[in-house]
Design a protein around this motif. Structure first.
Motif: not given
Length: 382
Positions: A10-12, A19-30, A53-60, A130-135
């Protein structure tokens, strides 16, 4: 003959794409990100655009910034240890090629620990997973590391860079947001932009080039030629054009390889820590002249893509010269030096040439170059 294309899942693209990073992280369950970024990007608040973006979405997340401009084996090994200690399950690479190359190597080694010495990753390593998933979030418009299957690591002990080629290392997600590139100073914008042009021209003329990659490369040459001067002046249009142009170049060259411009630039980076884009920009016109008689009519289309008029009425010799001259003019217009006089010491040329000859990019050059040929090319730029 069978040709292969490997691209991001996927590419944006476009302003605000981060802003799409939070969507992808949440969707993929990271669960927790290991954020690779260089110290300057952290210092000047560029990395914070993504961590906000991560802070606003509450992502570690945890930030790792021990990355040099030409990342080293030690950078990678320290990163592997830090990733394990962080308890992360994916990577976010923010920066230029250095951050993304470090993230790729870390991600590969985490899932393929038999390569933890790093040196064994050189060339086409036989990784199994495959390597650890990279954004990947580029902050420069040049390396296209976010869409390539390549990364480059510096072996400080041996004074050489080595290229790693592995489909397992490609980022799952690429986020190409021109607003992340707006803080680049003029010099870095120029250097990374000329790196992107080098990718497009070398990819277009490499031995493995074929119709699909030619399509990418010609469009990339056109976009970069139209946009780089504006990007250096920090116009929105210039930034947007370069963001797209460098990515499209990456879509192509990642799948067909490069040539001796990159081989020679890697040697300069390893010995003198020369910025990669500057090295490429200085070398490109001279190597184009050397390669010209092995490129058929391709320089005609390079010249046209760079805006040269009257190409259809030119002889082969004329359009080949026109293509080289157009590259020289663009390079000069954005402030790149014309020679290596301030960089290379003559006593190092033999070692530089031998390093370039052994580089993984060299076999793709349209003309087979000997060590003596490469020595001559270096010397011609002193």
């Amino acid at each position: 003959m069978v040709n292969r294309i490997v691209l991001n899942e996927t590419s944006y693209h476009g302003a605000g794409a981060i802003q799409e990073i939070a969507t992808e992280v949440t969707k993929r369950g990271f669960k927790k990100a290991f954020v690779c970024s260089d110290p300057d990007l952290v210092k000047f608040g560029v990395t914070k655009k993504v961590t906000d973006v991560l802070d606003n979405a509450g992502l570690a997340y945890e930030v790792y910034s021990q990355i040099k401009p030409n990342p080293t084996i030690e950078n990678v090994q320290t990163g592997v240890a830090a990733f394990k200690a962080a308890g992360a399950d994916y990577l976010i690479a923010i920066g230029g090629g250095s951050s993304m190359d470090t993230a790729k190597a870390v991600g590969i080694i985490i899932n393929n620990p038999e390569f933890e010495d790093v040196r064994s990753l050189e060339g086409v390593a036989d990784t199994k997973k495959p390597c650890v998933p990279i954004i990947a979030v580029p902050t420069t418009a040049g390396t296209a590391a976010e869409v390539t299957i390549n990364y480059v690591i510096t072996d400080v002990e041996k004074k050489r860079k080595f290229v790693c080629v592995d489909p397992h290392d490609i980022p799952v997600i690429a986020v190409i947001d021109p607003e992340m590139m707006s803080s680049m100073p003029k010099g870095l914008t120029a250097a990374t932009g000329m790196d992107a042009l080098t990718h497009a021209i070398e990819g277009y003329t490499t031995k493995a080039a074929w119709e699909m990659t030619d399509m990418f490369h010609i469009k990339a040459i056109e976009l970069i030629s139209d946009s780089l001067r504006g990007a250096v002046e920090n116009t929105p249009e210039g930034r947007e054009g370069m963001a797209m142009g460098q990515y499209i170049a990456g879509m192509g060259f990642s799948n067909v390889g490069l040539g001796i411009v990159h081989s020679m630039a890697h040697a300069l980076g390893a010995v003198y820590d020369t910025p990669h884009g500057v090295a490429n920009a200085i070398l490109l016109p001279t190597v184009m002249e050397y390669n010209a008689d092995a490129t058929g009519d391709k320089y005609k289309y390079i010249a046209k893509a760079m805006g040269v008029e009257g190409v259809e009425d030119m002889t082969q010799e004329e359009y080949r010269k026109a293509a080289v001259d157009a590259v020289k003019k663009l390079s000069a217009d954005v402030g790149i030096p014309a020679d290596l006089k301030e960089i290379v010491k003559e006593e190092d040329i033999q070692f530089l040439a031998e390093s370039a000859y052994a580089d993984a990019c060299a076999p793709g050059n349209p003309k087979d170059a000997s060590v003596e040929d490469i020595i001559g090319l270096y010397k011609s730029l002193l």
